[in-house]
Scaffold this motif. Structure first.
Motif, PDB file in Angstrom:
ATOM      1  N   PRO A  27      79.627  31.533  54.174  1.00  0.00           N
ATOM      2  CA  PRO A  27      78.722  31.946  53.631  1.00  0.00           C
ATOM      3  C   PRO A  27      77.966  31.536  52.619  1.00  0.00           C
ATOM      4  CG  PRO A  27      81.533  31.406  53.349  1.00  0.00           C
ATOM      5  CD  PRO A  27      81.377  31.143  54.550  1.00  0.00           C
ATOM      6  N   TYR A  28      78.105  30.556  52.615  1.00  0.00           N
ATOM      7  CA  TYR A  28      76.892  29.475  51.622  1.00  0.00           C
ATOM      8  C   TYR A  28      75.849  28.593  52.498  1.00  0.00           C
ATOM      9  CZ  TYR A  28      80.457  29.890  48.865  1.00  0.00           C
ATOM     10  OH  TYR A  28      81.705  30.252  46.982  1.00  0.00           O
ATOM     11  N   VAL A  29      74.687  28.554  51.787  1.00  0.00           N
ATOM     12  CA  VAL A  29      74.054  27.775  52.640  1.00  0.00           C
ATOM     13  C   VAL A  29      73.913  26.574  52.176  1.00  0.00           C
ATOM     14  CG1 VAL A  29      71.211  26.707  52.068  1.00  0.00           C
ATOM     15  CG2 VAL A  29      71.961  29.468  51.826  1.00  0.00           C
ATOM     16  N   GLN A  30      75.010  25.967  50.460  1.00  0.00           N
ATOM     17  CA  GLN A  30      75.376  24.773  50.895  1.00  0.00           C
ATOM     18  C   GLN A  30      76.955  24.662  49.810  1.00  0.00           C
ATOM     19  OE1 GLN A  30      72.091  22.875  48.157  1.00  0.00           O
ATOM     20  NE2 GLN A  30      72.089  20.915  49.835  1.00  0.00           N
ATOM     21  N   TYR A  31      77.791  24.062  50.419  1.00  0.00           N
ATOM     22  CA  TYR A  31      78.656  24.606  49.593  1.00  0.00           C
ATOM     23  C   TYR A  31      79.976  22.971  49.930  1.00  0.00           C
ATOM     24  CZ  TYR A  31      80.835  24.685  54.358  1.00  0.00           C
ATOM     25  OH  TYR A  31      80.698  24.434  55.918  1.00  0.00           O
ATOM     26  N   PHE A  32      80.556  22.082  49.195  1.00  0.00           N
ATOM     27  CA  PHE A  32      81.652  21.816  49.360  1.00  0.00           C
ATOM     28  C   PHE A  32      83.201  22.481  49.450  1.00  0.00           C
ATOM     29  CE2 PHE A  32      80.521  22.512  44.767  1.00  0.00           C
ATOM     30  CZ  PHE A  32      81.882  21.998  44.553  1.00  0.00           C
ATOM     31  N   VAL A  33      84.122  21.374  50.425  1.00  0.00           N
ATOM     32  CA  VAL A  33      85.384  21.685  50.599  1.00  0.00           C
ATOM     33  C   VAL A  33      86.676  21.633  48.859  1.00  0.00           C
ATOM     34  CG1 VAL A  33      87.465  21.891  51.413  1.00  0.00           C
ATOM     35  CG2 VAL A  33      85.263  21.593  52.775  1.00  0.00           C
ATOM     36  N   THR A  34      87.012  22.425  48.181  1.00  0.00           N
ATOM     37  CA  THR A  34      87.719  22.318  47.215  1.00  0.00           C
ATOM     38  C   THR A  34      89.358  22.335  47.587  1.00  0.00           C
ATOM     39  OG1 THR A  34      87.431  24.668  46.788  1.00  0.00           O
ATOM     40  CG2 THR A  34      86.188  23.411  45.599  1.00  0.00           C
ATOM     41  N   GLN A  35      89.745  22.809  48.442  1.00  0.00           N
ATOM     42  CA  GLN A  35      91.097  22.646  49.334  1.00  0.00           C
ATOM     43  C   GLN A  35      90.560  22.615  50.590  1.00  0.00           C
ATOM     44  OE1 GLN A  35      93.892  25.197  47.585  1.00  0.00           O
ATOM     45  NE2 GLN A  35      95.497  24.539  48.652  1.00  0.00           N
ATOM     46  N   GLY A  60      80.324  26.814  46.478  1.00  0.00           N
ATOM     47  CA  GLY A  60      78.333  26.403  46.315  1.00  0.00           C
ATOM     48  C   GLY A  60      77.951  26.544  45.045  1.00  0.00           C
ATOM     49  N   GLY A  61      79.048  26.283  43.859  1.00  0.00           N
ATOM     50  CA  GLY A  61      78.604  26.638  42.497  1.00  0.00           C
ATOM     51  C   GLY A  61      78.720  27.756  41.953  1.00  0.00           C
ATOM     52  N   LYS A  62      78.935  28.353  40.712  1.00  0.00           N
ATOM     53  CA  LYS A  62      78.726  29.122  39.715  1.00  0.00           C
ATOM     54  C   LYS A  62      78.017  29.718  39.416  1.00  0.00           C
ATOM     55  CE  LYS A  62      79.725  30.864  35.053  1.00  0.00           C
ATOM     56  NZ  LYS A  62      79.879  30.183  33.700  1.00  0.00           N
ATOM     57  N   GLY A  63      78.668  31.056  40.409  1.00  0.00           N
ATOM     58  CA  GLY A  63      76.567  32.074  40.116  1.00  0.00           C
ATOM     59  C   GLY A  63      76.218  31.769  41.960  1.00  0.00           C
ATOM     60  N   ALA A  64      76.422  31.097  42.787  1.00  0.00           N
ATOM     61  CA  ALA A  64      76.115  30.357  43.774  1.00  0.00           C
ATOM     62  C   ALA A  64      75.876  31.934  44.770  1.00  0.00           C
ATOM     63  CB  ALA A  64      76.763  29.538  44.569  1.00  0.00           C
ATOM     64  N   GLU A  65      74.839  32.543  45.428  1.00  0.00           N
ATOM     65  CA  GLU A  65      74.546  33.370  45.893  1.00  0.00           C
ATOM     66  C   GLU A  65      75.848  33.157  47.395  1.00  0.00           C
ATOM     67  OE1 GLU A  65      71.152  35.893  48.144  1.00  0.00           O
ATOM     68  OE2 GLU A  65      71.175  34.295  48.992  1.00  0.00           O
ATOM     69  N   ILE A  66      76.601  34.730  47.642  1.00  0.00           N
ATOM     70  CA  ILE A  66      77.149  34.476  48.963  1.00  0.00           C
ATOM     71  C   ILE A  66      76.582  35.024  49.792  1.00  0.00           C
ATOM     72  CG2 ILE A  66      79.962  35.041  49.821  1.00  0.00           C
ATOM     73  CD1 ILE A  66      81.101  34.359  47.104  1.00  0.00           C
ATOM     74  N   ILE A  67      76.716  34.411  50.582  1.00  0.00           N
ATOM     75  CA  ILE A  67      76.285  35.274  52.685  1.00  0.00           C
ATOM     76  C   ILE A  67      77.213  35.698  53.018  1.00  0.00           C
ATOM     77  CG2 ILE A  67      73.860  34.803  51.805  1.00  0.00           C
ATOM     78  CD1 ILE A  67      74.281  32.328  53.453  1.00  0.00           C
ATOM     79  N   SER A  68      76.732  37.288  53.937  1.00  0.00           N
ATOM     80  CA  SER A  68      77.167  37.012  55.224  1.00  0.00           C
ATOM     81  C   SER A  68      78.257  36.442  56.386  1.00  0.00           C
ATOM     82  CB  SER A  68      77.638  38.824  55.523  1.00  0.00           C
ATOM     83  OG  SER A  68      78.471  38.827  56.959  1.00  0.00           O
ATOM     84  N   PRO A  69      79.210  36.210  56.349  1.00  0.00           N
ATOM     85  CA  PRO A  69      79.191  34.486  57.675  1.00  0.00           C
ATOM     86  C   PRO A  69      79.612  35.644  59.674  1.00  0.00           C
ATOM     87  CG  PRO A  69      81.721  35.422  56.763  1.00  0.00           C
ATOM     88  CD  PRO A  69      80.336  35.952  56.169  1.00  0.00           C
ATOM     89  N   ILE A  70      79.747  36.669  58.959  1.00  0.00           N
ATOM     90  CA  ILE A  70      79.383  37.016  60.962  1.00  0.00           C
ATOM     91  C   ILE A  70      78.326  39.119  60.781  1.00  0.00           C
ATOM     92  CG2 ILE A  70      81.446  36.542  61.057  1.00  0.00           C
ATOM     93  CD1 ILE A  70      82.698  39.343  60.984  1.00  0.00           C
ATOM     94  N   ASN A  71      77.459  38.905  61.526  1.00  0.00           N
ATOM     95  CA  ASN A  71      77.817  40.587  61.734  1.00  0.00           C
ATOM     96  C   ASN A  71      79.140  41.032  62.108  1.00  0.00           C
ATOM     97  OD1 ASN A  71      74.307  40.063  62.406  1.00  0.00           O
ATOM     98  ND2 ASN A  71      75.440  39.029  64.542  1.00  0.00           N
ATOM     99  N   GLY A  72      79.065  42.156  61.217  1.00  0.00           N
ATOM    100  CA  GLY A  72      79.570  43.478  60.768  1.00  0.00           C
ATOM    101  C   GLY A  72      80.006  44.854  59.458  1.00  0.00           C
ATOM    102  N   GLU A  73      81.218  44.818  59.377  1.00  0.00           N
ATOM    103  CA  GLU A  73      81.198  46.171  58.312  1.00  0.00           C
ATOM    104  C   GLU A  73      81.675  45.447  57.901  1.00  0.00           C
ATOM    105  OE1 GLU A  73      82.224  49.893  60.367  1.00  0.00           O
ATOM    106  OE2 GLU A  73      82.922  50.572  59.150  1.00  0.00           O
ATOM    107  N   VAL A  74      81.703  46.241  56.348  1.00  0.00           N
ATOM    108  CA  VAL A  74      82.806  45.913  55.291  1.00  0.00           C
ATOM    109  C   VAL A  74      83.881  47.134  55.615  1.00  0.00           C
ATOM    110  CG1 VAL A  74      83.079  45.907  53.142  1.00  0.00           C
ATOM    111  CG2 VAL A  74      81.253  45.415  54.007  1.00  0.00           C
ATOM    112  N   THR A  75      85.545  46.179  55.317  1.00  0.00           N
ATOM    113  CA  THR A  75      86.352  47.437  55.974  1.00  0.00           C
ATOM    114  C   THR A  75      87.455  47.603  54.799  1.00  0.00           C
ATOM    115  OG1 THR A  75      87.351  45.849  57.187  1.00  0.00           O
ATOM    116  CG2 THR A  75      86.523  46.974  58.741  1.00  0.00           C
ATOM    117  N   ALA A  76      87.623  46.350  53.901  1.00  0.00           N
ATOM    118  CA  ALA A  76      87.669  46.712  52.497  1.00  0.00           C
ATOM    119  C   ALA A  76      87.357  45.737  51.186  1.00  0.00           C
ATOM    120  CB  ALA A  76      89.446  45.686  53.008  1.00  0.00           C
ATOM    121  N   PHE A  77      87.427  46.907  50.169  1.00  0.00           N
ATOM    122  CA  PHE A  77      87.250  45.587  49.092  1.00  0.00           C
ATOM    123  C   PHE A  77      87.881  46.536  47.745  1.00  0.00           C
ATOM    124  CE2 PHE A  77      83.291  45.809  46.472  1.00  0.00           C
ATOM    125  CZ  PHE A  77      83.785  44.696  45.450  1.00  0.00           C
TER     126      PHE A  77
END
Ligand SMILES: [Zn+2]
Length: 199
Positions: A71-79, A95-112
């Protein structure tokens, strides 16, 4: 005689109506049944007839459903793997504070929603995966159809996050990350996210 004649006529007319009614009712049912058979048989007949050309059309969306990316272009594992006590096998990545989060799949938002711990919770799913993301500032809505790699929000620390010393980051400038859990709907089991995050 006249009285008997009238009674006989009445019975005869009653019989004519009764038999006529039965014939009409029977006819109507036969027509409905025939139409039902035709509508139920038609799609089956078409699908069977085009069996060879239908198969490749199904294959393309199937690949679409199994596709997964970080879900990030660049990231590190924190846990590493955690969450077993509440039915998950999640990882925390950042990916750092404010980093862009991107959809990891083709899909539908089913809950928020915001859960009882204050975690912003976004669930995206398709026929194969149900992906749960926590803590971000998400910019999508329930029902949105997402394309893999599409921007869905920014990294934040919403809800229950901890600093390096294990202290909660409520209202503090720390704990930024995404909690990521992936359920494989084909098996009903959570997937080790690292197996899908590997390039
Ligand atoms: Zn977590």
């Amino acid at each position: 005689m006249e009285h008997q004649g009238n009674a006989f006529t009445f019975v005869a007319i009653a019989w004519i109506f009764l038999i006529g009614g039965i014939l009409l009712w029977d006819g109507a049912v036969t027509v409905e049944f025939t139409q039902a058979r035709l509508t139920s048989l038609t799609p089956t007949a078409v699908a069977t007839g085009q069996n060879e050309s239908v198969t490749p059309e199904i294959a393309a969306p199937a690949e679409n459903q199994t596709a997964f990316r970080a879900p990030y272009v660049q990231y590190f594992v924190t846990q590493g793997l955690h969450g077993f006590s509440y039915g998950q096998m999640a990882v925390d990545i950042s990916g750092g504070k404010g980093a862009e989060i991107i959809s990891p799949i083709n899909g539908e938002v089913t809950a928020f929603y915001i859960d009882q711990s204050g975690n912003t919770t976004l669930i995206i799913e398709n026929q194969v995966y149900q992906v749960t993301l926590l803590h971000g500032l998400y910019e999508v809505n329930i029902g949105d159809q997402l394309t893999i790699g599409q921007r869905i929000g920014m990294e934040s620390n919403q809800g229950y996050t901890l600093d390096m010393q294990g202290n909660p980051c409520w209202g503090r400038d720390c704990g930024y990350h995404t909690h990521l859990n992936i359920l494989d709907k084909r098996t009903g089991q959570n997937v080790d996210p690292f197996t899908l995050l590997q390039p």
